[in-house]
Design an enzyme around this catalytic site. Structure first.
Site, PDB file in Angstrom:
ATOM      1  CE  LYS A  81      -3.956   2.074   2.449  1.00 24.16           C
ATOM      2  NZ  LYS A  81      -4.816   2.003   3.651  1.00 24.16           N
ATOM      3  CB  SER A 102      -7.948   4.233   2.622  1.00 23.45           C
ATOM      4  OG  SER A 102      -7.102   3.501   3.507  1.00 23.45           O
ATOM      5  CB  SER A 146      -8.199   1.417   5.558  1.00 24.00           C
ATOM      6  OG  SER A 146      -8.834   2.666   5.619  1.00 24.00           O
TER       7      SER A 146
END
Ligand SMILES: [Mg+2]
Ligand SMILES: [Zn+2]
Lengths: 86, 504, 505
Positions: free
Chosen positions: C79, C154, C178
């Site tokens: 990420k 996210s 997330s």
């Protein structure tokens, strides 16, 4: 302003309308947050987390400045400051 | 800017009572910074580093970086709190003080807010005449220093008119303890002197603890002085100003005096004092307004989520308390008695900031009177001339060694002063300077007798006068011999030899 | 499509260990897959040019007889909230475009040390603010199950990369859901470890007291393997726990054998009404519970009266901490600089940069957080929210006195359409209603696929929550249920996802 973001009029009207609704909604926390309830700032309580006073590996001068938008004389360069030192 | 109108100091004191408060920032001399393992430029070893070379990611506020607390900084802070007579909090914590400024890598300063590590104490300060005054301490808290800005272009060095600024983050993250006093009343006409003595007292304490280099000219100790005036007969305190970063003892005294005179004039003229920060200008001896209080002063403090509470064990506190050095005031009283100095002699030493040097010189073998004489005399004179600290000119060991050469008769006082200059110039130890410069007293009687005979030959009438019993006539021969010896002779010995010679 | 990319991480690792497949082959297969489908999915912001070199190095070490870790040679998607030295890191924001970190996040360093091959950096909502990945400054990621739908957020990029077989494993970060909510909408597994269980050093902070890095994968065992590689004390993160963690992979293997469900007490929260959830989500949740009950688990209703205040408390604490964490993006030391015309002061430059560099959602939350912390409002807002946190912790403590784990649907709905909620922040915030209390309390949570919704055929996840430090319990329970479900389905859920041939949207 405190957040130091320059908003144009359009952004102000767009964001503030939504903000009012959000603030109204989140204000409900005060319903249950009575004086006898302690605040939690860390989810897992710990204390006295320290580091020995021993010099470690530092960034090279090159690494320090590698992302600088502007630099001169080995330092970061910014435009004139009108405000005062804190 | 037009110079402010100043009221006569004594007149100001007739109308108003000065009220003081101080915030002193002490840079700790730990090896590493408060929250990173980068070297600490407030430690002598790293003082001279090039800009932006003492940097860990957190000092620049790099994305993802996190702070970790320096254990030694915690111990130093507790020791300082104890030396200030404070209570040590069983739990204290760090908070973020949020404001935007380019010298602040994260745009928040990690500080302590409502839970400082030390609170409620007092410091005894001693004025030059020996009067003791107690200064109440509100708190001492830990925080980090900011980087350094240099303003370029325009009138270089000043914010106003600068075209751009350069930022060096070496100082960012240097461990600080901020000592905040309570409101100080009752100092009256001695207010400026108290201000100076207070900063001196803090310096003595941190030096005694060995936790800071404590050099004001390097910013290891920085004083913000709050001054307000209270009209005689009134209860209510006046509006205060905060004069920032006054970086010498003398300036603290001057700045307080200046603010009293400036504020008194404004108030007497029917004006009012603006609550503001003011900047001290060393060159002009004046203060000028900084920014007034504004919404930028809402620092939005909140508990630092990246750090945890500090909860020192009672045993640690007691261990540090037991290790505290003698309080500076008590130590001074003791030394004065031990050394047998008069009040005046002792004040000379203390006010010269050379107490440690004199003590070390005595410890290295010099007699107290001799040690005092060197440090308050010739060394002080040279330090003054070179605009340096006496302590930086010469070590106590070398002063003691120099005195030993005098005591042994190797050097006269005059020669010793030359040797001192050599040592200060970096030519080596006193013995090395004596050897290199050939400065020792000529103790070879043969050489002296030869010179005496030459002098008698040049001034034949003198010999006759001495033989006649007019002994004072020997002075002319002594002078000639000393000249021939380039001063490197013991005048008393020369005199003895002249009289022996005349008697033959 | 190559068979290699269909392998889960554990199976691929076995083939790498037996040298049936080389890391270069495995890495190349995933790079090919990215090249084929990521034009549609847009899970990656950056593909690592050095991936094949890293793979070759692992192959060489293995050939030299070196003893390597269980995941050595397995490709890993990262990420973009995690800083990396060999690739840019943007946190999905324009303000960090092109930023190069001089150091690796601890989890990245540990992944490298474990021999994993960084494939690239995955897309995310800007600074991890969002539940749809639509707030990325670099365009949205699309859900591999339906390219017109959101992949959650996210960490939509990490979840989509794993769901689309672009990577077997990914690292995510979870502040309010997330990792778990994207797992829910993409049919993948995601774990939010106990706060402090995994280092936050090098994870660009959103809300420091809530953020936690964790694994994203297609199986519970794979998450356990990755969690094992990244867990453990890090002296660079003061909030990192010093606990000696058990092997989470071992816990997953133990769970897969099934006995853990016998007598397991599973708490269901009374205050979470079915009506708040899409019917397919509620029914999938109930069937999963029934399946567990049939294996001897006991379903116990528990009270959590303060969970309803969780979202409100979260939307005070998060913006407050974020407003401070994001102050560093000021154009001085790194990142974007926008210099307005005329004779701008440094204040003007900072303001203009932050206006140009931050998206609407980021600005909204910074302003909200600045307000919540300001002098007159601190007690009513931030202070009260911290108290709600205490109350939610008490709710959990009371519940865990009675049950071993708590189960909830991972999110109220299946993946919604791109654009559907982007202008309604309040609605968007409710996507995390069941995941947020977990972050507020610091306890661990896992989301595993529970099925597809009848009404839209989209994936649904079930969340399990355990007491702090009991992450292993989640792997046991999660793997037990996963085994039952996969048996019932006949194959993993993701085998039913559309084949993304690429270019045929
Ligand atoms: Mg202050
Ligand atoms: Zn301070």
């Amino acid at each position: 302003m405190l957040a130091r973001i320059q908003l144009n009029d359009d952004e102000v009207s767009r964001l503030t309308g939504q903000l009012d609704a959000i603030v109204d909604n989140i204000a409900k926390v005060s319903e249950v947050a009575t004086a006898d309830v302690a605040a939690t700032s860390h989810p897992i309580p710990l204390s006295n987390v320290f580091r020995p006073d021993v010099v470690g590996q530092t960034l090279t001068h090159e690494q320090v400045l590698q992302n600088a938008p502007d630099a001169a004389d080995g330092r970061f360069r910014v435009t004139a400051i009108l405000g005062e030192e804190q | 800017m037009a110079a402010a109108k100043l009221m006569d100091f004594d007149k100001a004191l007739e109308l108003f009572e000065p009220v003081l408060g101080f915030e002193v920032h002490v840079e700790l001399n730990t090896n590493t910074k408060m929250f990173s393992d980068a070297p600490n430029p407030a430690n002598e070893a790293y003082h001279a580093a090039e800009p932006n070379t003492l940097i860990a990611p957190v000092d620049l506020g790099l994305p993802g970086a996190l702070p970790v607390v320096n254990e030694t900084a915690i111990r130093s802070s507790i020791s300082l709190g104890l030396a200030l007579g404070c209570s040590i909090a069983s739990s204290s914590r760090f908070a973020r003080k949020n404001y935007f400024y380019p010298d602040l890598g994260k745009n928040y300063q990690i500080s302590q807010y409502d839970e400082p590590i030390a609170y409620e104490g007092s410091v005894e300060v001693e004025l030059e005449d020996g009067t003791l005054i107690t200064i109440p301490i509100e708190r001492a808290h830990m925080e980090e220093d900011a980087g350094k800005l240099t303003h370029m272009g325009g009138s270089t060095g000043r914010i106003q008119g600068a075209e751009y600024s350069l930022v060096d983050y070496n100082r960012a993250g240097v461990p600080l303890v901020e000592i905040v006093t309570k409101v100080i009343t009752g100092t009256e006409h001695r207010a400026p002197e108290v201000a100076k003595a207070y900063v001196q007292a803090i310096r003595d304490i941190v030096r005694g603890l060995g936790i800071s280099e404590a050099r004001l000219e390097r910013g290891n100790l920085r004083c913000d002085a709050n001054v307000s005036l209270r009209r005689r007969g009134e209860e209510k305190l006046g509006t205060r100003t905060e004069t920032k970063n006054v970086n010498s003892m003398r300036s603290v005294e001057r700045a307080v005096r200046y603010e009293i005179q400036r504020q008194a004039q404004i108030l007497a003229d029917g004006g009012s004092i603006t609550q503001e920060t003011r900047h001290w200008h060393e060159d002009t001896g004046t203060t000028s307004p900084g920014r007034p209080k504004s919404d930028a002063d809402d620092y939005r403090y909140f508990p630092e989520p990246d750090l945890l509470p500090v909860e020192p064990a009672a045993e640690l506190i007691e261990e540090l308390r037991a290790a505290l050095p003698e309080q500076p005031v008590a130590r001074r009283r003791r030394l004065m008695t031990e050394w047998g100095f008069t009040d005046l002699e002792f004040q000379d030493v203390r006010n010269g900031g050379i107490l440690d040097q004199v003590e070390a010189t005595i410890a290295a073998g010099a007699a107290p009177a001799a040690a005092r004489k060197w440090w308050t005399g010739e060394i002080a004179r040279l330090a003054n001339a070179q605009e340096k600290d006496a302590a930086d000119l010469i070590s106590a060991e070398n002063v003691a060694a120099l005195q030993k050469l005098v005591d042994a008769g190797t050097l006269t006082d005059k020669l010793a002063r030359q040797v001192l200059e050599g040592v200060i110039a970096g030519e080596g130890t006193p013995q090395e300077v004596v050897d290199a410069r050939g400065l020792a007293v000529v103790s070879d009687d043969g050489a002296l007798i030869a010179a005496i005979d030459d002098a008698f030959a040049a001034q034949p009438d003198v010999l006759a006068k001495i033989k006649d019993g007019k002994v004072q006539a020997a002075g002319a021969v002594i002078g000639a011999v000393m000249k021939a010896m380039k001063g490197q002779a013991d005048a008393a010995r020369v005199r003895e030899l002249i009289l022996e010679r005349a008697a033959q | 499509m190559s068979d290699i990319i269909r392998l889960d991480a554990a199976a691929l690792a076995a083939k790498l260990a037996s040298r049936e497949v080389s890391s270069v082959e495995a890495t190349q297969a995933h790079l090919d897959r990215i090249a084929a489908v990521d034009g549609d999915v847009h899970a990656f912001l950056h593909v690592n040019e050095g991936a094949l070199d890293a793979a070759a190095a692992i192959d060489a070490r293995r050939a030299a007889g070196e003893e390597l870790g269980p995941l050595a040679g397995v490709p890993l998607a990262i990420k973009d909230v995690l800083v990396t030295t060999d690739q840019p890191t943007t946190s999905g924001s324009r303000i960090l475009e092109g930023y190069r970190s001089p150091y690796d996040a601890t989890v990245v360093a540990r992944s490298r040390a474990a021999g994993m091959i960084p494939l690239g950096k995955t897309n995310m909502d800007e600074f991890a603010m969002g539940s749809s990945t639509e707030h990325s400054a670099y365009g949205p990621t699309r859900n591999p199950w339906d390219l017109d739908r959101i992949p959650g957020g996210s960490g939509g990029g990490s979840a989509a990369a794993v769901a689309a077989f672009e990577a077997p494993l990914a690292l995510g970060s979870d502040t309010g859901g997330s990792i778990r909510q994207p797992a829910h909408v993409t049919g993948t597994v995601g774990v939010k470890p106990t706060y402090g269980g995994v280092s936050r050093y090098g994870a660009i902070a959103l809300a420091s007291s809530l953020d936690q890095v964790g694994p994203v994968s297609r199986t519970v065992l794979d998450s356990g393997l990755l969690h094992d590689a990244i867990a453990g004390h890090d002296p660079k993160d003061s909030t990192s726990l010093t606990d000696a963690w058990p092997s989470f992979a071992e816990a997953a293997r133990e769970g897969a054998r099934g006995d853990v469900l016998k007598g397991l007490k599973v708490g269901v929260i009374r205050e979470l009404p079915d009506s708040g959830f899409q019917p397919g989500v509620a029914s999938s949740f109930r069937s999963a519970l029934a399946l567990m009950e049939a294996q001897g688990a006991e379903i116990v209703e528990i009270g959590a009266p303060h969970f309803e205040y969780g979202v409100a408390a979260y939307y005070l604490i998060l913006p407050a901490e974020a407003s401070s964490n994001l102050a560093k993006f000021d154009s001085v030391r790194f990142g974007l600089r926008v210099t307005p015309d005329g004779n701008p002061t440094v204040e003007d430059v900072m303001s203009a940069t932050r206006d140009a560099g931050f998206g609407d959602e980021v600005k909204r939350r910074i302003i909200l957080g600045t307000y919540a912390l300001s002098a007159g409002y601190y007690d009513a807002y931030y202070g009260s929210a911290q108290k709600v946190r205490t109350l939610i912790q008490q709710d959990f403590a009371n519940a865990f006195a009675e049950v071993d784990v708590i189960a909830t649907p991972s999110a109220p709905t299946t993946a919604f359409k791109l654009g559907e909620q982007v202008d309604d922040p309040l609605q968007m915030y409710l996507n995390d209603i069941t995941t947020i209390p977990v972050n507020l309390a610091g306890v661990p949570g896992i989301s595993i696929p529970s099925g597809l919704a009848d009404e839209d055929g989209l994936p649904i996840g079930i969340q399990f929550i355990a007491p702090a430090r009991e992450d292993a319990r989640l792997y046991k329970v999660g793997a037990a249920l996963e085994t039952l479900l996969v048996d019932a389905w006949g194959a993993p859920l993701l085998t039913r996802a559309p084949q993304l041939a690429g270019g045929n949207r």
